[in-house]
Write a protein that holds these residues in place. Structure first.
Motif, short mmCIF file in Angstrom:
data_model
loop_
_atom_site.label_atom_id
_atom_site.label_comp_id
_atom_site.label_asym_id
_atom_site.label_seq_id
_atom_site.Cartn_x
_atom_site.Cartn_y
_atom_site.Cartn_z
N VAL A 199 0.86 -1.18 0.00
CA VAL A 199 0.00 0.00 0.00
C VAL A 199 0.90 1.23 0.00
CG1 VAL A 199 -1.89 1.22 1.15
CG2 VAL A 199 -1.67 -1.28 1.41
N LEU A 200 0.69 2.14 -0.96
CA LEU A 200 1.53 3.32 -1.05
C LEU A 200 0.75 4.58 -0.70
CD1 LEU A 200 4.38 4.35 -1.74
CD2 LEU A 200 3.55 4.82 -4.04
N TRP A 201 1.24 5.30 0.32
CA TRP A 201 0.77 6.64 0.64
C TRP A 201 1.43 7.55 -0.41
CZ3 TRP A 201 -0.09 2.88 3.85
CH2 TRP A 201 -0.90 3.02 4.97
N CYS A 202 0.66 7.93 -1.40
CA CYS A 202 1.20 8.47 -2.65
C CYS A 202 1.06 10.00 -2.66
CB CYS A 202 0.44 7.85 -3.82
SG CYS A 202 1.38 7.67 -5.32
N TYR A 203 1.81 10.67 -1.80
CA TYR A 203 1.62 12.10 -1.59
C TYR A 203 2.61 12.94 -2.39
CZ TYR A 203 -1.40 10.87 2.35
OH TYR A 203 -2.42 10.37 3.13
N THR A 204 2.27 14.21 -2.57
CA THR A 204 3.18 15.15 -3.20
C THR A 204 3.55 16.23 -2.19
OG1 THR A 204 1.52 16.68 -4.09
CG2 THR A 204 2.06 14.74 -5.42
N ARG A 205 4.82 16.63 -2.19
CA ARG A 205 5.29 17.65 -1.25
C ARG A 205 6.34 18.51 -1.93
NH1 ARG A 205 1.73 15.95 1.39
NH2 ARG A 205 1.64 15.47 3.63
N ASN A 206 6.05 19.79 -2.02
CA ASN A 206 7.02 20.75 -2.51
C ASN A 206 6.43 22.14 -2.26
OD1 ASN A 206 8.65 22.51 -4.18
ND2 ASN A 206 9.39 20.65 -5.21
N ASN A 207 7.18 22.98 -1.57
CA ASN A 207 6.66 24.32 -1.28
C ASN A 207 6.34 25.10 -2.54
OD1 ASN A 207 6.74 24.03 1.52
ND2 ASN A 207 8.87 24.70 1.66
N ALA A 208 7.00 24.75 -3.64
CA ALA A 208 6.74 25.43 -4.91
C ALA A 208 5.37 25.06 -5.49
CB ALA A 208 7.83 25.13 -5.93
N PHE A 209 4.76 23.98 -4.97
CA PHE A 209 3.43 23.59 -5.43
C PHE A 209 2.34 24.47 -4.82
CE2 PHE A 209 4.65 18.84 -6.28
CZ PHE A 209 5.52 19.27 -7.28
N LYS A 210 2.71 25.41 -3.98
CA LYS A 210 1.75 26.33 -3.36
C LYS A 210 1.95 27.70 -4.00
CE LYS A 210 2.18 23.67 0.90
NZ LYS A 210 2.66 23.67 2.31
N LYS A 211 0.90 28.17 -4.66
CA LYS A 211 1.03 29.42 -5.41
C LYS A 211 -0.27 30.22 -5.34
CE LYS A 211 2.79 31.19 -9.80
NZ LYS A 211 3.36 30.82 -11.13
N ASP A 212 -0.12 31.51 -5.12
CA ASP A 212 -1.26 32.43 -5.05
C ASP A 212 -2.31 31.97 -4.05
OD1 ASP A 212 -0.01 33.90 -7.06
OD2 ASP A 212 -1.13 32.90 -8.66
N GLY A 213 -1.84 31.44 -2.94
CA GLY A 213 -2.73 31.01 -1.88
C GLY A 213 -3.43 29.69 -2.10
N VAL A 214 -3.07 28.97 -3.16
CA VAL A 214 -3.68 27.68 -3.46
C VAL A 214 -2.62 26.58 -3.32
CG1 VAL A 214 -4.86 26.28 -5.21
CG2 VAL A 214 -5.32 28.74 -5.04
N ASN A 215 -2.99 25.49 -2.67
CA ASN A 215 -2.07 24.36 -2.50
C ASN A 215 -2.34 23.34 -3.60
OD1 ASN A 215 -0.42 22.31 -1.71
ND2 ASN A 215 -1.32 22.02 0.32
N TYR A 216 -1.46 23.28 -4.57
CA TYR A 216 -1.63 22.36 -5.69
C TYR A 216 -1.06 20.97 -5.39
CZ TYR A 216 -3.23 26.34 -8.39
OH TYR A 216 -3.95 27.42 -8.84
N GLU A 217 -0.65 20.73 -4.15
CA GLU A 217 -0.24 19.38 -3.76
C GLU A 217 -1.42 18.41 -3.82
OE1 GLU A 217 3.46 20.36 -0.68
OE2 GLU A 217 1.44 20.02 0.11
N THR A 218 -2.62 18.95 -3.83
CA THR A 218 -3.81 18.09 -3.95
C THR A 218 -4.54 18.34 -5.27
OG1 THR A 218 -5.03 19.77 -2.66
CG2 THR A 218 -4.18 17.85 -1.47
N ALA A 219 -3.83 18.85 -6.27
CA ALA A 219 -4.43 19.05 -7.59
C ALA A 219 -4.63 17.71 -8.29
CB ALA A 219 -3.54 19.96 -8.44
N ALA A 220 -5.70 17.61 -9.07
CA ALA A 220 -6.01 16.36 -9.76
C ALA A 220 -4.88 15.93 -10.70
CB ALA A 220 -7.32 16.49 -10.53
N ASP A 221 -4.31 16.89 -11.44
CA ASP A 221 -3.28 16.52 -12.41
C ASP A 221 -1.99 16.07 -11.74
OD1 ASP A 221 -2.82 19.12 -11.51
OD2 ASP A 221 -2.35 19.94 -13.50
N ILE A 222 -1.60 16.74 -10.66
CA ILE A 222 -0.35 16.39 -9.98
C ILE A 222 -0.51 15.10 -9.18
CG2 ILE A 222 1.29 17.12 -8.21
CD1 ILE A 222 1.02 19.95 -9.20
N THR A 223 -1.61 14.97 -8.42
CA THR A 223 -1.81 13.72 -7.67
C THR A 223 -2.04 12.55 -8.60
OG1 THR A 223 -4.19 14.23 -7.44
CG2 THR A 223 -2.73 14.88 -5.63
N GLY A 224 -2.70 12.80 -9.75
CA GLY A 224 -2.88 11.72 -10.71
C GLY A 224 -1.56 11.17 -11.20
#
Length: 352
Positions: A199-224
């Motif tokens: 089982v893989l906890w398949c997370y994304t982490r990078n401070n650069a993924f947060k832009k203009d007040g939005v956290n794209y670490e949970t974006a559909a394209d990046i998490t996909g």
């Protein structure tokens, strides 16, 4: 739980979620959860008979046994979020036996937790509920916080504890992700050799993924894409956060994209964004379980039921809910987990 109760909990979102028709990836393209899911999906794979047995053991335990869906209780937050922050609301869970008791009483498919927790109670419970041993953790005491995962034990140790599966986290996108990919892929290979599922906890982490007040670490394209990397290292089950935004690649201006990713393969509906995650799990060959997230108090029940509806209608395989269950009185935790399971048992809620 009657379907009317589910509709009431969904509130204003009931219509958009329960009546939604997915026009991105057709449900006919998916490998849907079903009683014969292992036979249909894994029988022709490289997984050996012991792995097939382990995968079946997880899917055939608890209230959702034989449905193809999974409700898993994860309690590794004592390391990942500090024990005090995790268990202060309900100190009984400082004693690891109560974690196992909650999973059993709630009819969970499996319990996912640490070497220490399972080692303390293995002889009493390893034969009563499938164990998923979390191999690595972010130990959280390093300052400033780093996005790394440290192995807390060996695959062999997990096997000796009677584990049915091993779990691990990779922080895709972090500076340490290359090493984590190598380390976890090797651990998963060894786990499969010994007959355990992965089982893989398949997370994304990078401070650069947060832009203009939005956290794209949970974006559909990046998490996909993270999911696609996870199944590439042969994870049998993918744990991922539900997407709540899209367009991370384009907003941050990196990676490879195609306009069809946003015009045809996804929409603003959360079911469609979750289906994009499922599609990246080899069209559901690796079951997608979405995480419940942090506890927000009174809204937890409604939010968790909503997540279950999104996951199920998207083609996912279940939810993995921890804090929202164990950070409340024992009986209320059981009721919340039962509510999640009731969504997957409800025949009125089908694939979009």
């Amino acid at each position: 739980m009657p379907i009317q109760k589910i509709q009431d909990l969904l509130g204003k979102d009931a219509e958009s979620l329960l009546a939604h028709k997915c026009e991105t990836f057709s449900k006919d393209l998916l490998h849907n959860p079903s009683p014969d899911f292992i036979d249909k999906v894994f029988l022709d794979s490289n997984r050996n008979p012991q792995v097939l047995k382990s995968l079946t053991a997880i899917r055939n335990h608890g209230r959702l046994a034989g449905t193809g869906y999974m409700s898993i209780l994860p309690v590794d937050q004592g390391i990942e979020h500090t024990a005090g922050a995790s268990f202060s609301k309900n100190p009984m869970y400082f004693d690891p036996e109560n974690i196992i008791k909650l999973a059993l009483e709630a009819g969970s498919n499996a319990v996912a937790t640490t070497f220490g927790v399972l080692a303390a109670v293995a002889r009493k419970y390893a034969h009563k509920i499938p164990f998923i041993v979390k191999l690595n953790h972010n130990e959280l005491l390093t300052y400033p916080t780093k996005y790394d995962q440290i192995m807390f034990g060996s695959v062999e140790d997990a096997w000796n504890l009677g584990a049915t599966a091993v779990g691990a986290t990779i922080y895709f996108g972090s500076e340490q992700s290359d090493g984590q990919i190598i380390e976890v892929s090797q651990a998963f290979e060894r786990a499969h050799e010994l007959g355990m599922a992965t089982v893989l906890w398949c997370y994304t982490r990078n401070n650069a993924f947060k832009k203009d007040g939005v956290n794209y670490e949970t974006a559909a394209d990046i998490t996909g894409q993270a999911n696609h990397l996870g199944v590439t290292i042969q994870a049998d089950i993918i744990k991922q956060k539900l997407p709540d935004v899209n367009g991370g690649f384009t907003k941050i201006d990196f990676g490879k994209t195609d306009p069809l990713m946003y015009s045809k393969l996804t929409s603003d509906n959360p079911i469609d964004m979750c289906r994009y995650q499922v599609a990246n799990c080899f069209m559901g060959r690796a079951g997608l379980i979405n995480s419940g997230g942090e506890s927000n108090g009174a809204s937890d029940l409604a939010e968790t039921v909503k997540h279950a509806v999104i996951n199920k209608r998207a083609g996912g395989s279940g939810l993995i809910v921890g804090r929202r269950a164990f950070q409340r009185p024992f009986n209320e935790g059981v009721e919340l987990l039962h509510a999640v399971q009731d969504v997957y048992l409800a025949k009125e809620i089908d694939l979009a």
